[in-house]
Scaffold this motif. Structure first.
Motif, PDB file in Angstrom:
ATOM      1  N   PHE A   6       1.840   6.247 -10.315  1.00  0.00           N
ATOM      2  CA  PHE A   6       1.395   6.491  -8.945  1.00  0.00           C
ATOM      3  C   PHE A   6       0.118   5.705  -8.626  1.00  0.00           C
ATOM      4  CE2 PHE A   6       3.527  10.386  -6.934  1.00  0.00           C
ATOM      5  CZ  PHE A   6       4.754  10.041  -7.487  1.00  0.00           C
ATOM      6  N   TYR A   7      -0.752   5.522  -9.616  1.00  0.00           N
ATOM      7  CA  TYR A   7      -1.935   4.688  -9.405  1.00  0.00           C
ATOM      8  C   TYR A   7      -1.506   3.266  -9.049  1.00  0.00           C
ATOM      9  CZ  TYR A   7      -6.202   2.077 -10.316  1.00  0.00           C
ATOM     10  OH  TYR A   7      -7.277   1.234 -10.192  1.00  0.00           O
ATOM     11  N   LEU A   8      -0.546   2.714  -9.776  1.00  0.00           N
ATOM     12  CA  LEU A   8      -0.069   1.357  -9.511  1.00  0.00           C
ATOM     13  C   LEU A   8       0.653   1.277  -8.165  1.00  0.00           C
ATOM     14  CD1 LEU A   8       1.227   0.422 -13.078  1.00  0.00           C
ATOM     15  CD2 LEU A   8      -0.916  -0.281 -11.983  1.00  0.00           C
ATOM     16  N   VAL A   9       1.391   2.322  -7.821  1.00  0.00           N
ATOM     17  CA  VAL A   9       2.007   2.378  -6.494  1.00  0.00           C
ATOM     18  C   VAL A   9       0.919   2.323  -5.423  1.00  0.00           C
ATOM     19  CG1 VAL A   9       3.254   3.874  -4.872  1.00  0.00           C
ATOM     20  CG2 VAL A   9       4.108   3.575  -7.199  1.00  0.00           C
ATOM     21  N   GLY A  10      -0.185   3.040  -5.658  1.00  0.00           N
ATOM     22  CA  GLY A  10      -1.292   3.025  -4.716  1.00  0.00           C
ATOM     23  C   GLY A  10      -1.940   1.659  -4.596  1.00  0.00           C
ATOM     24  N   VAL A  11      -2.101   0.961  -5.722  1.00  0.00           N
ATOM     25  CA  VAL A  11      -2.667  -0.390  -5.694  1.00  0.00           C
ATOM     26  C   VAL A  11      -1.801  -1.307  -4.832  1.00  0.00           C
ATOM     27  CG1 VAL A  11      -3.134  -2.453  -7.069  1.00  0.00           C
ATOM     28  CG2 VAL A  11      -3.885  -0.209  -7.895  1.00  0.00           C
ATOM     29  N   SER A  12      -0.498  -1.284  -5.064  1.00  0.00           N
ATOM     30  CA  SER A  12       0.399  -2.148  -4.292  1.00  0.00           C
ATOM     31  C   SER A  12       0.409  -1.753  -2.817  1.00  0.00           C
ATOM     32  CB  SER A  12       1.825  -2.092  -4.862  1.00  0.00           C
ATOM     33  OG  SER A  12       2.393  -0.797  -4.742  1.00  0.00           O
ATOM     34  N   ALA A  13       0.364  -0.445  -2.529  1.00  0.00           N
ATOM     35  CA  ALA A  13       0.335   0.017  -1.141  1.00  0.00           C
ATOM     36  C   ALA A  13      -0.941  -0.416  -0.442  1.00  0.00           C
ATOM     37  CB  ALA A  13       0.483   1.542  -1.083  1.00  0.00           C
ATOM     38  N   GLY A  14      -2.073  -0.369  -1.158  1.00  0.00           N
ATOM     39  CA  GLY A  14      -3.346  -0.784  -0.576  1.00  0.00           C
ATOM     40  C   GLY A  14      -3.369  -2.259  -0.249  1.00  0.00           C
ATOM     41  N   LEU A  15      -2.900  -3.075  -1.174  1.00  0.00           N
ATOM     42  CA  LEU A  15      -2.815  -4.516  -0.920  1.00  0.00           C
ATOM     43  C   LEU A  15      -1.926  -4.813   0.279  1.00  0.00           C
ATOM     44  CD1 LEU A  15      -2.357  -5.813  -4.585  1.00  0.00           C
ATOM     45  CD2 LEU A  15      -4.389  -6.108  -3.179  1.00  0.00           C
ATOM     46  N   LEU A  16      -0.770  -4.168   0.308  1.00  0.00           N
ATOM     47  CA  LEU A  16       0.193  -4.423   1.375  1.00  0.00           C
ATOM     48  C   LEU A  16      -0.347  -3.980   2.724  1.00  0.00           C
ATOM     49  CD1 LEU A  16       2.973  -5.259   2.396  1.00  0.00           C
ATOM     50  CD2 LEU A  16       3.856  -3.032   1.655  1.00  0.00           C
ATOM     51  N   ASP A  17      -1.001  -2.835   2.772  1.00  0.00           N
ATOM     52  CA  ASP A  17      -1.468  -2.306   4.046  1.00  0.00           C
ATOM     53  C   ASP A  17      -2.477  -3.238   4.710  1.00  0.00           C
ATOM     54  OD1 ASP A  17      -3.411  -0.324   5.718  1.00  0.00           O
ATOM     55  OD2 ASP A  17      -1.380   0.470   5.641  1.00  0.00           O
ATOM     56  N   VAL A  18      -3.462  -3.708   3.953  1.00  0.00           N
ATOM     57  CA  VAL A  18      -4.468  -4.605   4.521  1.00  0.00           C
ATOM     58  C   VAL A  18      -3.849  -5.956   4.878  1.00  0.00           C
ATOM     59  CG1 VAL A  18      -6.639  -5.816   4.098  1.00  0.00           C
ATOM     60  CG2 VAL A  18      -6.335  -3.482   3.261  1.00  0.00           C
TER      61      VAL A  18
END
Length: 375
Positions: free
Chosen positions: A98-110
């Motif tokens: 879930f941490y890695l999912v969050g990293v990818s989601a953060g990159l994608l969102d910005v």
């Protein structure tokens, strides 16, 4: 320009679609790993940690690699990570995933919002809400498909692999038409690296924080609220999220026109009041039909909050779009992701119904700050 806009729209839609699919099946994740509300909240906290740790530096990564490259990397990583959610043997491994999912989601969102700002600049008129409308379309379709997969008892891994496979095809098509925005010579001297939020942008970020906490709360806890408080069945429970996403879509489709008519300040004040009324209705009368209606009203209220905040940040004077967006998304996304875990802790301490009063309070703060701010 039309193909650029379509490509960015597809990225927004894919993001919402994948997110809503796995969020709609959180009750199943709880069953697989035997998690109570507090334990689920802690797992979701790792998504928060991943996104918050990546977002402040995404502006710098965009400067070095282009928003196009970071958008594609984030989208593909998100797709590849999500199917692993039901497969891990230990809860600590789920937290890392879930941490890695969050990293990818953060990159994608910005990065995808930086692409949206570039398209908006080409059109030379407000169109940011239309991109977020496609995210809401994806959320609505994802919640609906999540309900269907749950109704027919499709295993969660099979469910996630199917939806990710379709999304990867869309991402690969969109890759050809995203705007190539390689950094120009001398950009480094313009301060395109990591920065803390400026005073001018911080108030916008706090408003985004309140609005995104509401979005995250509805997305992550709507199914649980329907099942555990309203006693709705597993197939009916995701429809509250679907109603919320439908309302967000409608609000964002018309948001740019309303924004031009009312202005940012008045629209944000009205948005906070509407969201407050919707959640108050869902909490006061916890019956399935009233909850679905209340969440629909919340969606109408929150629809334009984030697009306005992102548009202001992406067009901030003296800042590249990726850097301004990194500031606001870091502050705002903290609410989108930290809010649901906090609600999980409050729900186990009291009840989920009482815990959602925290969101009512934040809607009040958002309305007050919108009234006091100058846009």
């Amino acid at each position: 320009m039309k193909l650029n806009r379509l490509a960015v729209n597809l990225i927004f839609m894919v993001n919402g679609f994948i997110y809503a699919n796995w969020i709609a099946r959180l009750p199943r994740v709880q069953e697989i790993y035997h998690l109570n509300n507090q334990a689920l909240g802690l797992v979701l906290l790792f998504v928060s940690m991943g996104a918050i740790s990546s977002m402040p530096f995404t502006g710098w990564l965009i400067h070095k690699n282009s928003s196009r490259s970071i958008t594609l990397f984030g989208a593909i990583a998100f797709c590849l990570l999500v199917p692993g959610i039901p497969l891990l043997p230990e809860v600590w491994q789920v937290r890392i995933l879930f941490y890695l999912v969050g990293v990818s989601a953060g990159l994608l969102d910005v990065a995808m919002n930086a692409q949206a700002v570039l398209v908006e600049q080409k059109y030379q008129k407000p169109i940011m809400s239309s991109f977020h409308a496609l995210f809401s379309v994806g959320m609505m379709l994802g919640a609906g498909s999540g309900a269907l997969f749950a109704k027919f008892n499709i295993p969660l891994f099979t469910h996630l692999v199917c939806i990710v496979g379709v999304c990867l095809v869309l991402i690969l098509w969109a890759a050809r038409h995203l705007i190539p925005d390689a950094p120009q010579a001398g950009a480094a001297e313009q301060g395109a690296g990591f920065r803390l939020p400026t005073k001018a942008i911080l108030s916008v970020g706090i408003i985004a924080f309140c609005g995104m906490t509401g979005e995250g709360a509805i997305a992550d806890w709507s199914s649980n609220y329907m099942e555990n408080v309203a006693k709705a069945n597993e197939a009916l429970a995701p429809l509250a999220l679907a109603a919320f996403s439908l309302a967000m879509t409608i609000g964002r489709l018309f948001g740019d026109r309303i924004r031009e008519s009312l202005g940012d300040k008045r629209l944000l004040i009205y948005s906070g009041c509407i969201a407050f009324v919707g959640l108050a209705l869902a909490l006061a009368i916890p019956a399935p039909l009233m909850i679905i209606t209340g969440f629909l009203v919340i969606g109408l209220g929150l629809a334009t909050v984030v697009p306005i905040a992102y548009s202001i940040a992406g067009n901030a004077p003296g800042l590249p779009p990726g850097v301004g967006l990194s500031m606001v998304t870091t502050v705002g996304y903290a609410g989108f992701l930290f809010g649901p875990p906090i609600i999980g802790f409050l729900a186990d301490w009291q009840s989920l119904r009482v815990a959602l009063l925290f969101v009512v309070f934040l809607f009040t703060v958002m309305t007050f700050l919108s009234f006091r701010s100058k846009f």
